[in-house]
Design a protein around this motif. Sequence first.
Motif, short mmCIF file in Angstrom:
data_model
loop_
_atom_site.label_atom_id
_atom_site.label_comp_id
_atom_site.label_asym_id
_atom_site.label_seq_id
_atom_site.Cartn_x
_atom_site.Cartn_y
_atom_site.Cartn_z
N LEU A 55 6.53 4.76 -0.87
CA LEU A 55 5.39 5.40 -1.79
C LEU A 55 5.61 4.68 -2.89
O LEU A 55 6.79 4.26 -3.41
N CYS A 56 4.38 4.98 -3.79
CA CYS A 56 4.69 4.12 -5.22
C CYS A 56 5.38 5.01 -6.04
O CYS A 56 5.49 6.31 -5.68
N PRO A 57 5.69 4.80 -7.33
CA PRO A 57 6.50 5.43 -8.20
C PRO A 57 5.96 7.05 -8.40
O PRO A 57 6.60 7.90 -8.59
N GLU A 58 4.65 6.84 -8.68
CA GLU A 58 3.93 8.19 -8.92
C GLU A 58 4.20 9.27 -7.84
O GLU A 58 4.65 10.43 -7.98
N CYS A 59 4.01 8.89 -6.74
CA CYS A 59 4.24 9.63 -5.45
C CYS A 59 5.47 9.93 -5.24
O CYS A 59 5.71 11.30 -5.01
N ARG A 60 6.27 9.01 -5.56
CA ARG A 60 7.81 9.53 -5.27
C ARG A 60 8.32 10.52 -6.32
O ARG A 60 8.89 11.56 -6.16
N THR B 164 0.91 -1.30 -0.01
CA THR B 164 -0.02 0.07 0.05
C THR B 164 0.83 1.28 -0.11
O THR B 164 1.75 1.19 0.79
N CYS B 165 0.57 1.99 -0.76
CA CYS B 165 1.42 3.36 -1.14
C CYS B 165 1.08 4.39 0.23
O CYS B 165 0.03 4.32 0.93
N GLY B 166 2.23 4.89 0.75
CA GLY B 166 1.83 5.75 1.94
C GLY B 166 0.78 6.80 1.96
O GLY B 166 0.27 7.42 2.71
N HIS B 167 0.84 7.29 0.81
CA HIS B 167 -0.23 8.46 0.50
C HIS B 167 -1.69 7.80 0.31
O HIS B 167 -2.70 8.48 0.24
N ARG B 168 -1.86 6.61 -0.04
CA ARG B 168 -3.20 5.60 -0.17
C ARG B 168 -4.09 6.68 -1.08
O ARG B 168 -5.30 6.72 -0.54
N GLN C 44 -1.77 11.06 -8.93
CA GLN C 44 -2.19 10.03 -9.81
C GLN C 44 -1.74 8.73 -9.19
O GLN C 44 -1.29 7.88 -9.79
N CYS C 45 -1.96 8.66 -8.03
CA CYS C 45 -1.70 7.44 -7.20
C CYS C 45 -2.62 6.64 -7.20
O CYS C 45 -3.68 6.99 -7.18
N LYS C 46 -2.49 5.18 -7.55
CA LYS C 46 -3.38 4.14 -7.46
C LYS C 46 -3.55 3.56 -6.20
O LYS C 46 -4.33 2.70 -5.95
ZN LIG Z 1 1.12 6.60 -4.24
#
Ligand SMILES: [Zn+2]
Length: 610
Positions: free
Chosen positions: A531-536, A496-500, A506-508
Amino acid sequence: MNQETKTHSLRSVSATCQNCKGQFVIDAQDFQFYEKISVPPPTFCPECRMMRKMVGSNERALFKRKCEAPGHNEELISRYPPGGGDVVYDQAYWWSDKWDPLRYGREYDFSQPFFEQFFELKGAVPRPNMNITNSVNCDYCTSAINSKNCYLVSGAYFSQDCMYSNTPALCRDAVDTSICIFCEVLYECFSCTRCFNLRFSAYCVECMDSSFLYDCHNVSNCFGCVGLRNKQYHIFNKPYSKKDYEAEMAKMDLGSYRTLQMVHARHAELIARFPRRYMISKNAVDCTGDNIEHAKNCKFSFEIRDGGENVKYALIGGRRLKDSYDVFSGGARAELLYEANAIGSERVFFSTGATDSFDVRYSMTAFGCAHLFGCAGLRNKEYCILNKQYTKEEYEKLVPKIMAHMNEMPYVSQRANGKWQIVYRYGEYFPPEFSTIAYNDSMAHEYFPLTKDAALEKKFRWRDVEEKNYEQALSPEELPDHIKDTEGDIFETVITCGHRAHCLHQCKGVFKIVPKELEFYRRLRVPLPRLCPECRHYERVEGKRRYRLWHRRCTCLGSHGARGKGEPAYKNSATHFHGEQPCPNEFETSYAPERPEIVYCEQCYQSEIV
Ligand SMILES: [Zn+2]
Ligand SMILES: [Zn+2]
Ligand SMILES: [Zn+2]
Ligand SMILES: [Zn+2]
Ligand SMILES: [Zn+2]
């Protein structure tokens, strides 16, 4: 200078932007350039012109869709969304001789505005699923040129073994980087040049074996520093002996996520207290903008590296980009570009995706072409209009008639919320409403971010990012703190991405680690990302992305140092040229006046750096 240019070159005028109704200046030099290439002066302000070019460019979002090549129908990944209006062929088929883009050619219709005719053609001519040229094993890159083994990279240019990066040029082994050039073994870096084995750093030139550097030049074995020049063995800007440095570093275990966060915070604090250079540059003579290196007379330009001369209003370019205006990504010996995205080309106006081409106008995707007007997807062709072949004589007769027709029957846009019309004559770039890409998937969203409501009000497309939920997903808190405790099969786990998905990135909501990536983190001894690649990506570039200049005065107050807005005062460490008095220097900077940073002129900054 001939007689004609003399009349304009004496004055500079203020104009009203058709799009935002703001005022902008066209100066004497600008008029000279427009006259040199025989185009009318612009009717959009520089920012609206840049935004208009970016709206059509998706460099990050990937879509699953079917290949539309005859007899294919296999599923592929594309930078063009399904249902957007583009026909998509897989790379290999698109580059083959099995189809002919001239088959879509059409006669110019003098009863319809040019832009409408061009967009009908563009919608019919197939596009490659990704923009990949001459590259090996780069299938998940939205765009790559002469690159190898890159994964989820956009704008890979002569690069190898890079992951999750945008615009790595001549880079190797770069993960999570933005706009770096000539670098090797790089992790979480932004705008770095000629660096080796560098992590968590920004605006560095010729630095190696270091972590957490900000605006450092020719530095090695340093940690958590700001504004160093020609130094080694420094920690948080304090000098150490080689032995003591090594002892301190042995205690610093960056394999732990918790330690990493602590170091991040401490470095950020140091950066916030230190004055900023009004513009980041190296060997930039007579330039304004930001992040300019080895350039001469580049004005209002950003991210220009490895050679730029007589360039204005450019973003991301270099490698001997010359005599060009309004470039969004261009160079490699390109000359006389205007409102264009092009490499290795000359005289490309109002066009995108021109490579090794000459005299191209109002065209998209042209390789090795010459004398094109209103064409899409051509390779090694010359004298074509709307993808129809003409002789040299016919072409030279017809083009001026089309230009006159574009002025007599312009395309009139009802955009701008119906409040006013925008008129597109010869000399305007493509209207943004013809973009098949959602605003939030386009590069425009990174530099000119809009909320969904604002984008829809401006009549842009918007894509609601589909949030993915996996019951078994591992939360970031459940990940091992230290990379050494990470299991070898972690890449089979959904995280799960930290930004959820509660952000505008554009976080999934979830992401996975790939084996090659895990190998990289282990080799560099850094913890798994949370974090997911988008959030990074967005975290890395947030606050740094801007395409605007403000006229400001140096904030140095003399012997007392400076006070940034809302920040602790900074005390100068040396006596400056202006002594007790506040510094009189003024400059163009991308730091808006309301920003909290202490912004110094070059002279004051040079007095403070060590
Ligand atoms: Zn994300
Ligand atoms: Zn404007
Ligand atoms: Zn996010
Ligand atoms: Zn100053
Ligand atoms: Zn000063």
